[in-house]
Design an enzyme around this catalytic site. Structure first.
Site, short mmCIF file in Angstrom:
data_model
loop_
_atom_site.label_atom_id
_atom_site.label_comp_id
_atom_site.label_asym_id
_atom_site.label_seq_id
_atom_site.Cartn_x
_atom_site.Cartn_y
_atom_site.Cartn_z
N PHE A 179 -7.35 6.98 3.16
CA PHE A 179 -6.64 6.37 4.29
C PHE A 179 -7.06 4.92 4.51
CE2 PHE A 179 -5.03 5.81 8.62
CZ PHE A 179 -3.83 6.50 8.55
N PHE A 187 0.83 -1.20 0.00
CA PHE A 187 0.00 0.00 0.00
C PHE A 187 0.87 1.26 0.00
CE2 PHE A 187 -4.52 1.14 0.96
CZ PHE A 187 -4.38 2.52 0.91
N PHE A 188 1.94 1.26 0.80
CA PHE A 188 2.83 2.41 0.84
C PHE A 188 3.55 2.59 -0.50
CE2 PHE A 188 2.64 1.92 5.56
CZ PHE A 188 2.34 3.23 5.88
N ARG A 221 9.93 7.68 6.60
CA ARG A 221 8.95 8.25 5.66
C ARG A 221 8.63 9.71 6.00
NH1 ARG A 221 5.75 5.79 1.93
NH2 ARG A 221 3.87 6.88 1.31
#
Length: 358
Positions: free
Chosen positions: A197, A94-95, A337
């Site tokens: 999200f 997902f990231f 990140r």
């Protein structure tokens, strides 16, 4: 200041900036990590390499420091190891997907994004036929989804697919907004953020972690839904708070603070105060919602074996909703990140493929 589990065996002190500190999280939401975490980190690193989702050098230099596995290991406590591994790999994917989406916008790759969007929709429905797709992002998605589909009945799989189709479409709306410089209004943004999200995806994954699908009447119960939403809203808005300075500097349009500044005519300081108020309300209201869910779980235990199991599943899910607060909080202060000040180029994260053509 607290000590991080981090990505090494040696604890390191983490100093949270005062503007981002939430003492109530540090005091009342203790953080724990799933005992499988060290193996989880190792296997997700290997999976990223196997699926070619990151270059080998990036995996070697960046993967552990990004702390993606820490985030999931601090959330889904009690999950069987194979379930947590599937969730962690999906989360890492997902990231990477989020980063591809960002770079497609930055480099104006509209056709590439539309192609990826189409392939993800079809892979969600037929993951097995996409395991060897030419795009590693599609193949990796198919692999992680197929594994997630193996834990609970087809009804859960269909719900997960329905929820993720909506996430893909929300990412498409964000692509359009960012490409055209459109700052969504506050209410529009709040609704869109619940999808970008992936609020209901992370909530769905509480169930395979607990080992049972919850019936609709339980998931739709106001107390259960309220607790789930508070935990996810906290996470999304805290992310916006932490990202606000970077996103303003990058002329971003998707951040609650930016919507407040643009549409509510707030100053930066007022927008930050409003964000903090919303975040702190989520933290304060969660224990009240949690107590309601626990009362509901007690009522489900009607003397039958099934009622007891259902009540236990609900208790497991709400306990992990609570874990999300601390896991998200510390992730934002441990993960590379968000350490924009350490990047060579503040506009280009060191862990992304920034090629202009694809």
């Amino acid at each position: 200041m607290r000590f991080s589990h981090g990505s090494t065996s040696t604890p390191t002190a983490i100093a949270v900036p005062p503007s981002l500190a939430l003492p109530v999280i540090e005091a009342a939401f203790p953080r724990r990590l799933h005992e499988y975490w060290p193996k989880l980190q190792e296997k997700t690193r290997a999976w990223l390499l196997e699926k070619r989702l990151m270059p080998a050098g990036t995996v070697e230099e960046q993967a552990d420091g990004l702390c993606y596995t820490d985030l999931m290991a601090g959330y889904y406590l009690g999950a069987p190891d194979e379930v947590l591994q599937a969730i962690a790999d999906f989360s890492a994917w997902f990231f990477v997907w989020d980063d591809r989406h960002d770079r497609d916008i930055v480099h104006g790759r509209t056709a590439a994004w539309r192609r990826l969007r189409r392939h993800l929709h079809t892979a969600l429905e037929t993951p097995r036929t996409h395991l060897h797709h030419a795009d590693p992002l599609v193949a990796g998605f198919a692999d992680s989804v197929l594994r997630l589909y193996g834990f609970l009945p087809a009804t859960w799989n269909a719900r997960f697919a329905r929820h993720f189709h909506a996430v893909i479409e929300a990412y498409d709306r964000e692509f359009h907004n960012r490409a055209h410089g459109v700052v969504p209004g506050v209410e529009e943004y709040l609704a869109l953020r619940r999808l970008t999200f992936a609020h209901w995806i992370w909530t769905d994954l509480l169930e395979p972690s607990a080992g049972r699908e919850l019936p609709d009447r339980v998931r739709a119960h106001p107390a259960y839904r309220r607790a789930a939403l508070l935990s996810q809203e906290f996470a999304a808005w805290y992310n916006d708070l932490c990202s606000l300075p970077k996103e303003i500097a990058g002329d971003e349009v998707h951040n609650l603070g930016i919507s407040l500044i643009t549409h509510e005519k707030m100053t930066l300081e007022e927008a930050i105060a409003d964000l903090r108020r919303r975040i702190e309300e989520c933290v304060a209201e969660f224990p009240l919602a949690e107590r309601e869910v626990l009362r509901f779980a007690d009522a489900l235990a009607d003397g039958t074996a099934d009622g007891k199991e259902l009540g236990d599943t609900v208790r497991s899910c709400v306990a992990n909703m609570r874990n999300w607060f601390s896991s998200v909080y510390w992730f934002h202060h441990e993960s590379g990140r968000y350490m924009v000040d350490s990047w060579d180029d503040r506009s280009t994260p060191p862990y992304v493929d920034n090629e202009a053509a694809r």
